[in-house]
Motif scaffolding. Structure first.
Motif, PDB file in Angstrom:
ATOM      1  N   GLU A 171      36.097  38.872  43.497  1.00  0.00           N
ATOM      2  CA  GLU A 171      37.517  38.737  43.804  1.00  0.00           C
ATOM      3  C   GLU A 171      38.230  38.223  42.557  1.00  0.00           C
ATOM      4  N   VAL A 172      39.270  38.920  42.141  1.00  0.00           N
ATOM      5  CA  VAL A 172      40.018  38.537  40.950  1.00  0.00           C
ATOM      6  C   VAL A 172      41.421  38.101  41.371  1.00  0.00           C
ATOM      7  N   ILE A 173      41.823  36.896  40.966  1.00  0.00           N
ATOM      8  CA  ILE A 173      43.127  36.332  41.299  1.00  0.00           C
ATOM      9  C   ILE A 173      43.916  36.178  40.004  1.00  0.00           C
ATOM     10  N   SER A 174      45.007  36.904  39.874  1.00  0.00           N
ATOM     11  CA  SER A 174      45.820  36.823  38.666  1.00  0.00           C
ATOM     12  C   SER A 174      46.584  35.509  38.603  1.00  0.00           C
ATOM     13  N   LEU A 175      46.599  34.897  37.416  1.00  0.00           N
ATOM     14  CA  LEU A 175      47.363  33.673  37.181  1.00  0.00           C
ATOM     15  C   LEU A 175      48.430  33.909  36.113  1.00  0.00           C
ATOM     16  N   ASN A 176      48.971  35.100  36.066  1.00  0.00           N
ATOM     17  CA  ASN A 176      49.909  35.453  34.996  1.00  0.00           C
ATOM     18  C   ASN A 176      51.324  34.917  35.212  1.00  0.00           C
ATOM     19  N   GLU A 177      51.637  34.452  36.399  1.00  0.00           N
ATOM     20  CA  GLU A 177      53.010  34.056  36.682  1.00  0.00           C
ATOM     21  C   GLU A 177      53.112  32.570  37.015  1.00  0.00           C
ATOM     22  N   GLY A 178      54.327  32.017  36.742  1.00  0.00           N
ATOM     23  CA  GLY A 178      54.662  30.694  37.232  1.00  0.00           C
ATOM     24  C   GLY A 178      54.126  29.519  36.433  1.00  0.00           C
ATOM     25  N   TRP A 179      54.025  29.639  35.116  1.00  0.00           N
ATOM     26  CA  TRP A 179      53.550  28.548  34.279  1.00  0.00           C
ATOM     27  C   TRP A 179      54.714  27.695  33.778  1.00  0.00           C
ATOM     28  N   GLU A 231      28.950  30.961  46.344  1.00  0.00           N
ATOM     29  CA  GLU A 231      29.848  31.608  45.405  1.00  0.00           C
ATOM     30  C   GLU A 231      30.159  30.687  44.226  1.00  0.00           C
ATOM     31  N   ALA A 232      30.553  31.308  43.123  1.00  0.00           N
ATOM     32  CA  ALA A 232      30.937  30.569  41.926  1.00  0.00           C
ATOM     33  C   ALA A 232      32.335  31.005  41.507  1.00  0.00           C
ATOM     34  N   VAL A 233      33.052  30.113  40.809  1.00  0.00           N
ATOM     35  CA  VAL A 233      34.425  30.374  40.390  1.00  0.00           C
ATOM     36  C   VAL A 233      34.494  30.285  38.868  1.00  0.00           C
ATOM     37  N   PHE A 234      35.186  31.269  38.261  1.00  0.00           N
ATOM     38  CA  PHE A 234      35.282  31.337  36.812  1.00  0.00           C
ATOM     39  C   PHE A 234      36.746  31.494  36.399  1.00  0.00           C
ATOM     40  N   LEU A 235      37.081  30.897  35.266  1.00  0.00           N
ATOM     41  CA  LEU A 235      38.386  31.069  34.642  1.00  0.00           C
ATOM     42  C   LEU A 235      38.216  32.044  33.485  1.00  0.00           C
ATOM     43  N   ARG A 236      39.067  33.080  33.471  1.00  0.00           N
ATOM     44  CA  ARG A 236      38.950  34.136  32.466  1.00  0.00           C
ATOM     45  C   ARG A 236      40.219  34.159  31.608  1.00  0.00           C
ATOM     46  N   ILE A 246      35.329  32.989  29.036  1.00  0.00           N
ATOM     47  CA  ILE A 246      35.078  32.854  30.473  1.00  0.00           C
ATOM     48  C   ILE A 246      34.364  31.529  30.709  1.00  0.00           C
ATOM     49  N   LEU A 247      34.929  30.698  31.577  1.00  0.00           N
ATOM     50  CA  LEU A 247      34.419  29.358  31.838  1.00  0.00           C
ATOM     51  C   LEU A 247      34.135  29.195  33.327  1.00  0.00           C
ATOM     52  N   GLU A 248      32.982  28.637  33.658  1.00  0.00           N
ATOM     53  CA  GLU A 248      32.712  28.321  35.065  1.00  0.00           C
ATOM     54  C   GLU A 248      33.434  27.033  35.435  1.00  0.00           C
ATOM     55  N   ILE A 249      34.197  27.079  36.531  1.00  0.00           N
ATOM     56  CA  ILE A 249      34.962  25.906  36.956  1.00  0.00           C
ATOM     57  C   ILE A 249      34.611  25.499  38.386  1.00  0.00           C
ATOM     58  N   THR A 250      33.500  25.997  38.912  1.00  0.00           N
ATOM     59  CA  THR A 250      33.102  25.708  40.298  1.00  0.00           C
ATOM     60  C   THR A 250      33.065  24.215  40.600  1.00  0.00           C
ATOM     61  N   PRO A 251      32.479  23.369  39.744  1.00  0.00           N
ATOM     62  CA  PRO A 251      32.369  21.939  40.101  1.00  0.00           C
ATOM     63  C   PRO A 251      33.702  21.199  40.096  1.00  0.00           C
ATOM     64  N   TYR A 252      34.755  21.812  39.557  1.00  0.00           N
ATOM     65  CA  TYR A 252      36.003  21.091  39.350  1.00  0.00           C
ATOM     66  C   TYR A 252      37.088  21.422  40.380  1.00  0.00           C
ATOM     67  N   ILE A 253      36.881  22.439  41.203  1.00  0.00           N
ATOM     68  CA  ILE A 253      37.960  22.897  42.073  1.00  0.00           C
ATOM     69  C   ILE A 253      37.869  22.282  43.466  1.00  0.00           C
ATOM     70  N   SER A 268      43.092  34.796  34.578  1.00  0.00           N
ATOM     71  CA  SER A 268      42.762  35.055  35.983  1.00  0.00           C
ATOM     72  C   SER A 268      41.619  34.155  36.441  1.00  0.00           C
ATOM     73  N   ILE A 269      41.525  34.022  37.759  1.00  0.00           N
ATOM     74  CA  ILE A 269      40.406  33.354  38.416  1.00  0.00           C
ATOM     75  C   ILE A 269      39.510  34.441  38.996  1.00  0.00           C
ATOM     76  N   GLU A 270      38.209  34.286  38.815  1.00  0.00           N
ATOM     77  CA  GLU A 270      37.260  35.260  39.334  1.00  0.00           C
ATOM     78  C   GLU A 270      36.254  34.551  40.238  1.00  0.00           C
ATOM     79  N   VAL A 271      36.151  35.023  41.475  1.00  0.00           N
ATOM     80  CA  VAL A 271      35.206  34.477  42.447  1.00  0.00           C
ATOM     81  C   VAL A 271      34.105  35.497  42.661  1.00  0.00           C
ATOM     82  N   SER A 272      32.874  35.081  42.505  1.00  0.00           N
ATOM     83  CA  SER A 272      31.748  36.005  42.662  1.00  0.00           C
ATOM     84  C   SER A 272      30.564  35.261  43.252  1.00  0.00           C
ATOM     85  N   SER A 273      29.496  35.998  43.503  1.00  0.00           N
ATOM     86  CA  SER A 273      28.255  35.363  43.916  1.00  0.00           C
ATOM     87  C   SER A 273      27.768  34.449  42.806  1.00  0.00           C
TER      88      SER A 273
END
Length: 321
Positions: A22-30, A87-92, A121-128, A173-178
């Motif tokens: 799952e890819v979540i765009s973070l391009n707006e609202g900064w 699942e794991a979460v990544f910042l791209r 690409i950074l794993e951010i699973t422990p921080y969210i 973007s945020i990427e959620v995957s296995s």
């Protein structure tokens, strides 16, 4: 004059279109704040949409010295993401100049990490906080005395080599995957010199705290290869698979007719072989040889032409550093 043909394999990875992710765009609202070098005041901009460049190409004038904008800028926004235990979460970050420091909910993910014009690409699973509001802060440092990145200033003449982007100048973007997945750009394909065998190497990583039984299913045209393995907790593995492609008479790639073939890599997990991750990679196969030089680097007295798919091919020019 004897020479061996080299085989050129062109790859294009459709990284963003994977159904298992799952890819979540973070391009707006900064909200962004810039602190230029040698200035005490800051520039604040709200409602920033990416891509965004604080530099604004200041060094476009020939002969201008130090017209690039240097300093530090901060971007901040909130996001929400829902995940499960497996699942794991990544910042791209597809482009951020020149160094980045990333904080999620006030916790440091990385500090002054080289980024620039390559994807980070950074794993951010422990921080969210899953299912709740998260605060993301990205600091981009762009110093004028940058000496350890590919895009640097000329210290002798005090000139910028080029107008380098400053800020989050590509998609975020945020990427959620296995938690068990194919690593970014982890599919590598090549052939032997005869171009009759295709090799596909796939790097996988386990971001979870427990091992798992896995199987990699790789398909090229109508050819299918399976490889089973056990991947330990927080470990990586590289799986090599071979495909005999000679009998398929594949159409070679040329600039005029860039023919591609799809390599589908499916990472299956557990006893029930549930799809954990998938990546599609397009490959083009060509043979290349250039008999202009001997193995010791000296020029030959024979044919100096460049050959593509065993046919002479004219090259308009080359770029040399």
């Amino acid at each position: 004059m004897k020479f061996r043909a080299l085989c050129l394999l062109l790859l294009w990875s459709a990284f963003g279109g994977i159904q298992a992710r799952e890819v979540i765009s973070l391009n707006e609202g900064w909200i962004s704040v810039c602190r230029p070098e040698n200035r005490e005041d800051s520039i604040v901009v709200r409602g920033v949409n990416l891509p965004h460049n604080w530099n604004d190409y200041y060094a476009y004038l020939p002969g201008a010295t130090q017209n690039n904008l240097y300093g530090s800028c901060r971007y901040e926004r909130h996001f929400t993401v829902n995940t499960s235990n497996n699942e794991a979460v990544f910042l791209r970050l597809e482009g951020a100049g020149s160094y980045v420091s990333v904080f999620v909910n006030g916790k440091e993910v990385c500090q002054h990490q080289p980024a620039g014009m390559v994807t980070t690409i950074l794993e951010i699973t422990p921080y969210i906080y899953t299912g709740d509001r998260n605060r993301l802060t990205i600091i981009c440092d762009h110093p004028s005395d940058n000496q350890d990145m590919p895009w640097v200033c000329d210290p002798e003449h005090d000139m910028g080599v080029t107008s380098v982007p400053f800020g989050l100048f590509r998609n975020v973007s945020i990427e959620v995957s296995s938690a068990i997945r194919i690593v970014p750009y982890g599919v590598h394909a090549w052939t032997n010199t005869a171009c009759d065998t295709l090799y596909v190497e796939t790097e996988v990583h386990n971001y979870s705290s427990h091992g798992a039984e896995c199987r990699l299913n790789t398909e090229v045209e109508s050819m299918l290869s399976h490889k089973s393995f056990v991947l330990g907790a927080h470990l990586s593995d590289t799986i090599l698979q071979r495909f005999a492609i000679k009998k398929y008479n594949l159409t070679p790639w040329t600039p005029e007719k860039p023919k591609f073939y799809k390599v589908t890599s499916k990472l299956m997990q557990g006893f029930q072989q549930v799809l954990a991750d998938q990546e599609d990679t397009q490959v083009g196969i060509s043979s290349v040889k250039w008999p202009a030089r001997n193995p010791d680097g000296t020029l030959t007295n024979d044919d100096h032409r460049f050959y593509l798919n065993n046919q002479p091919y004219f090259i308009n020019g080359t770029t040399e550093a």
